[in-house]
Write a protein that holds these residues in place. Structure first.
Motif, short mmCIF file in Angstrom:
data_model
loop_
_atom_site.label_atom_id
_atom_site.label_comp_id
_atom_site.label_asym_id
_atom_site.label_seq_id
_atom_site.Cartn_x
_atom_site.Cartn_y
_atom_site.Cartn_z
N VAL A 118 17.88 -23.62 5.92
CA VAL A 118 17.93 -24.83 6.74
C VAL A 118 16.53 -25.17 7.22
O VAL A 118 15.83 -24.31 7.76
CB VAL A 118 18.86 -24.64 7.95
CG1 VAL A 118 18.94 -25.92 8.78
CG2 VAL A 118 20.26 -24.20 7.51
N ILE A 119 16.14 -26.43 7.02
CA ILE A 119 14.90 -26.96 7.57
C ILE A 119 15.31 -27.93 8.67
O ILE A 119 16.08 -28.87 8.41
CB ILE A 119 14.06 -27.69 6.51
CG1 ILE A 119 13.61 -26.71 5.42
CG2 ILE A 119 12.85 -28.36 7.16
CD1 ILE A 119 12.88 -27.36 4.25
N MET A 120 14.83 -27.70 9.88
CA MET A 120 15.18 -28.56 11.00
C MET A 120 14.20 -29.72 11.10
O MET A 120 13.01 -29.56 10.85
CB MET A 120 15.16 -27.77 12.31
CG MET A 120 16.13 -26.59 12.33
SD MET A 120 17.86 -27.03 12.02
CE MET A 120 18.29 -27.81 13.56
N CYS A 121 14.73 -30.88 11.49
CA CYS A 121 13.92 -32.09 11.68
C CYS A 121 13.97 -32.44 13.16
O CYS A 121 15.05 -32.51 13.74
CB CYS A 121 14.49 -33.24 10.86
SG CYS A 121 14.67 -32.87 9.11
N THR A 122 12.82 -32.66 13.75
CA THR A 122 12.76 -32.88 15.19
C THR A 122 11.75 -33.95 15.55
O THR A 122 10.78 -34.17 14.82
CB THR A 122 12.42 -31.56 15.92
OG1 THR A 122 12.32 -31.81 17.31
CG2 THR A 122 11.10 -31.00 15.45
#
Length: 119
Positions: free
Chosen positions: A77-81
């Protein structure tokens, strides 16, 4: 070619990510607009990678990622913020996120993160 699930409550962001992912040889197998849908889609689609927004309705990205990794410890999982959420980013990394990218997106940063996580 990796399969990718894109999770963001903003249609425009999903479209932007999809374009970047597909132009670079990967296949978007699903999209979700909240964390609960992300979990359901993950179970069904079993993607190689998830690009997940943190701030969403119903279930936020951090909670959704927790559940996905609990069910599949090998999930990537790559988180986008949004900018300025350093504390939340650290929580995500500690919880198992493989990387994170900040909005507004820089195309090369997304691609670097995808390649790093998949390799």
């Amino acid at each position: 070619m990796a399969t990718v699930l894109i999770v963001d409550d903003a249609t425009f962001m999903r479209m932007t990510l999809k374009e970047i992912v597909e132009q670079n040889g990967h296949r978007v197998v699903g999209e979700a607009e909240n964390g609960q849908d992300a979990i359901t889609h993950y179970r069904i689609l079993q993607p190689d990678l998830v690009l997940m927004d943190i701030t969403m309705p119903v279930l936020n990205g951090l909670e959704a990622m927790h559940q996905i990794i609990e069910e599949d410890p090998s999930a990537k999982v790559i988180m986008c913020t949004a900018l300025g959420q350093k504390k939340v980013v650290m929580q995500c990394i500690e919880a198992g996120a493989k990387d994170f990218v900040t909005k507004p997106f820089e195309r090369h940063r997304i691609l670097d993160a995808i390649e790093r996580v998949l390799s």
